[in-house]
Design an enzyme around this catalytic site. Structure first.
Site, PDB file in Angstrom:
ATOM      1  N   ASN A 133      21.870  38.435  -3.236  1.00  0.00           N
ATOM      2  CA  ASN A 133      20.917  39.517  -3.542  1.00  0.00           C
ATOM      3  C   ASN A 133      21.641  40.839  -3.750  1.00  0.00           C
ATOM      4  O   ASN A 133      21.246  41.634  -4.611  1.00  0.00           O
ATOM      5  CB  ASN A 133      19.873  39.642  -2.428  1.00  0.00           C
ATOM      6  CG  ASN A 133      18.781  38.613  -2.558  1.00  0.00           C
ATOM      7  OD1 ASN A 133      17.947  38.704  -3.460  1.00  0.00           O
ATOM      8  ND2 ASN A 133      18.801  37.600  -1.695  1.00  0.00           N
TER       9      ASN A 133
ATOM     10  N   ARG B 215      21.800  47.102  21.110  1.00  0.00           N
ATOM     11  CA  ARG B 215      21.148  47.290  19.810  1.00  0.00           C
ATOM     12  C   ARG B 215      21.052  48.775  19.431  1.00  0.00           C
ATOM     13  O   ARG B 215      21.220  49.145  18.269  1.00  0.00           O
ATOM     14  CB  ARG B 215      19.739  46.682  19.827  1.00  0.00           C
ATOM     15  CG  ARG B 215      19.042  46.736  18.467  1.00  0.00           C
ATOM     16  CD  ARG B 215      17.613  46.214  18.554  1.00  0.00           C
ATOM     17  NE  ARG B 215      17.550  44.937  19.241  1.00  0.00           N
ATOM     18  CZ  ARG B 215      17.860  43.773  18.689  1.00  0.00           C
ATOM     19  NH1 ARG B 215      18.215  43.738  17.442  1.00  0.00           N
ATOM     20  NH2 ARG B 215      17.804  42.658  19.388  1.00  0.00           N
TER      21      ARG B 215
ATOM     22  N   ARG C 199      20.440  40.992  11.463  1.00  0.00           N
ATOM     23  CA  ARG C 199      20.235  41.743  12.708  1.00  0.00           C
ATOM     24  C   ARG C 199      18.955  42.562  12.633  1.00  0.00           C
ATOM     25  O   ARG C 199      18.505  42.916  11.542  1.00  0.00           O
ATOM     26  CB  ARG C 199      21.411  42.687  12.973  1.00  0.00           C
ATOM     27  CG  ARG C 199      22.744  41.998  13.016  1.00  0.00           C
ATOM     28  CD  ARG C 199      22.812  40.970  14.130  1.00  0.00           C
ATOM     29  NE  ARG C 199      24.049  40.221  14.074  1.00  0.00           N
ATOM     30  CZ  ARG C 199      24.283  39.139  14.804  1.00  0.00           C
ATOM     31  NH1 ARG C 199      23.358  38.673  15.625  1.00  0.00           N
ATOM     32  NH2 ARG C 199      25.434  38.519  14.713  1.00  0.00           N
TER      33      ARG C 199
ATOM     34  N   LEU D 239      17.212  46.050  13.371  1.00  0.00           N
ATOM     35  CA  LEU D 239      17.550  47.457  13.610  1.00  0.00           C
ATOM     36  C   LEU D 239      16.637  48.047  14.679  1.00  0.00           C
ATOM     37  O   LEU D 239      15.458  47.688  14.774  1.00  0.00           O
ATOM     38  CB  LEU D 239      17.405  48.265  12.319  1.00  0.00           C
ATOM     39  CG  LEU D 239      18.419  47.930  11.217  1.00  0.00           C
ATOM     40  CD1 LEU D 239      18.024  48.607   9.908  1.00  0.00           C
ATOM     41  CD2 LEU D 239      19.836  48.327  11.628  1.00  0.00           C
TER      42      LEU D 239
ATOM     43  N   ASN E 111      13.182  45.008   3.124  1.00  0.00           N
ATOM     44  CA  ASN E 111      13.785  43.712   3.439  1.00  0.00           C
ATOM     45  C   ASN E 111      13.188  42.666   2.504  1.00  0.00           C
ATOM     46  O   ASN E 111      12.056  42.809   2.044  1.00  0.00           O
ATOM     47  CB  ASN E 111      13.478  43.329   4.895  1.00  0.00           C
ATOM     48  CG  ASN E 111      14.129  42.018   5.289  1.00  0.00           C
ATOM     49  OD1 ASN E 111      15.310  41.773   4.982  1.00  0.00           O
ATOM     50  ND2 ASN E 111      13.393  41.145   5.952  1.00  0.00           N
TER      51      ASN E 111
ATOM     52  N   HIS F 137      12.445  38.450   2.231  1.00  0.00           N
ATOM     53  CA  HIS F 137      12.308  37.292   3.121  1.00  0.00           C
ATOM     54  C   HIS F 137      11.835  36.101   2.289  1.00  0.00           C
ATOM     55  O   HIS F 137      10.863  36.229   1.529  1.00  0.00           O
ATOM     56  CB  HIS F 137      11.279  37.636   4.206  1.00  0.00           C
ATOM     57  CG  HIS F 137      11.128  36.576   5.242  1.00  0.00           C
ATOM     58  ND1 HIS F 137      12.046  36.399   6.266  1.00  0.00           N
ATOM     59  CD2 HIS F 137      10.197  35.608   5.400  1.00  0.00           C
ATOM     60  CE1 HIS F 137      11.658  35.381   7.024  1.00  0.00           C
ATOM     61  NE2 HIS F 137      10.539  34.879   6.519  1.00  0.00           N
TER      62      HIS F 137
ATOM     63  N   GLU G 136      16.326  32.441  -6.987  1.00  0.00           N
ATOM     64  CA  GLU G 136      16.111  32.880  -8.384  1.00  0.00           C
ATOM     65  C   GLU G 136      15.041  33.953  -8.440  1.00  0.00           C
ATOM     66  O   GLU G 136      15.182  34.951  -9.163  1.00  0.00           O
ATOM     67  CB  GLU G 136      15.659  31.695  -9.248  1.00  0.00           C
ATOM     68  CG  GLU G 136      16.782  30.844  -9.769  1.00  0.00           C
ATOM     69  CD  GLU G 136      16.240  29.670 -10.570  1.00  0.00           C
ATOM     70  OE1 GLU G 136      15.178  29.820 -11.222  1.00  0.00           O
ATOM     71  OE2 GLU G 136      16.866  28.600 -10.506  1.00  0.00           O
TER      72      GLU G 136
HETATM   73  C1  GRF Z   1      17.871  35.450   1.217  1.00  0.00           C
HETATM   74  O1  GRF Z   1      17.124  34.274   1.016  1.00  0.00           O
HETATM   75  C2  GRF Z   1      17.033  36.531   1.822  1.00  0.00           C
HETATM   76  O2  GRF Z   1      15.698  36.459   1.474  1.00  0.00           O
HETATM   77  C3  GRF Z   1      17.173  36.268   3.294  1.00  0.00           C
HETATM   78  O3  GRF Z   1      18.498  35.851   3.479  1.00  0.00           O
HETATM   79  C4  GRF Z   1      18.968  35.259   2.260  1.00  0.00           C
HETATM   80  C5  GRF Z   1      20.217  35.995   1.903  1.00  0.00           C
HETATM   81  O4  GRF Z   1      20.858  35.445   0.777  1.00  0.00           O
HETATM   82  N1  GRF Z   1      16.826  37.437   4.062  1.00  0.00           N
HETATM   83  P1  GRF Z   1      22.044  36.233   0.080  1.00  0.00           P
HETATM   84  O5  GRF Z   1      23.038  36.602   1.185  1.00  0.00           O
HETATM   85  O6  GRF Z   1      21.484  37.440  -0.581  1.00  0.00           O
HETATM   86  O7  GRF Z   1      22.646  35.246  -0.882  1.00  0.00           O
END
Ligand code: GRF
Length: 209
Positions: A21, A72, A98, A100, A114, A116, A179
């Site tokens: 990402n 933390r 982690r 925050l 973030n 997910h 993707e």
């Molecule tokens: C991704 O699937 C993201 O949604 C999740 O952790 C994964 C990280 O993948 N939080 P990358 O390190 O970006 O390849």
């Protein structure tokens, strides 16, 4: 707003591992009309591929090692310092494993996002892809949300469904989720940088969507 270096929003990308990402964000930020620039990449783990990706793109890096749950707050302060030292004004969590602490949420209100790989509030936590398969879900997907003090909980900016196939493994499903992530995350960061996201309570509106 054009994405000139004067008008771009400087962001810190936080990573823990692979960084695909991050790569999508670096690729987007290399285009002149993208409204954000990656000012620094911060990892809690040294030596990860994500740091190499940043270095290849000439982006500064910082490593803030995770000290354990009891520290933390100190960890969060160190992250905030690294963000500030590099002039970043927003945090983009990209595979950052982690949680925050309060200081970051208070310093960067509605400025931490973030991604997910599940349709929150389904399958929060560290194993959303295996959890979706184990649960027998027929549809899962990708969520991008603002970060608050609870895990995988803040206001949802964007979601996109992904069908779970009968023969999916964790790897094949996560590849299709990735993707989607690589298309969606740069678009959200661009929208945040352009000031196109408005938050009212838990509801986020995206001007122009
Ligand atoms: C991704 O699937 C993201 O949604 C999740 O952790 C994964 C990280 O993948 N939080 P990358 O390190 O970006 O390849």
């Amino acid at each position: 707003m054009s994405g000139t270096s004067e008008s771009r929003l400087p962001v810190a990308v936080l990573v823990s591992g692979n960084g695909s990402n991050l790569q999508a964000l670096l690729d987007a930020a290399s285009k002149p009309d993208f409204a954000a620039e990656v000012a620094v990449v911060i990892s809690d783990r040294p030596g990860v591929l994500a740091l190499q990706r940043a270095e290849r793109s000439g982006v500064p890096t910082a490593v803030v090692p995770w000290p354990g749950d009891r520290d933390r707050d100190a960890f969060t302060s160190s992250i905030c310092r690294a963000v500030r030292d590099h002039g970043a004004e927003a945090l983009v969590l990209a595979g950052f494993m982690r949680i925050l602490g309060r200081e970051a949420i208070e310093r960067f209100p509605n400025r931490i996002v973030n991604i997910h790989p599940a349709l929150l509030p389904a399958f929060p936590g560290a194993q959303p892809v295996p959890d979706a398969i184990a649960h027998g879900a027929k549809v899962t997907g990708v969520t991008v949300h603002f970060v608050d003090e609870k895990v995988d909980h803040g206001p949802i900016i964007y979601q996109e469904p992904v069908t779970v196939r009968d023969d999916d493994t964790v790897d094949t499903l996560h590849a299709r989720l990735h993707e989607v992530e690589h298309r969606v995350y740069p678009a959200v960061v661009d929208a945040m940088a352009r000031g196109a996201l408005t938050v009212e309570g838990r509801r986020v509106t995206w001007e122009g969507m």
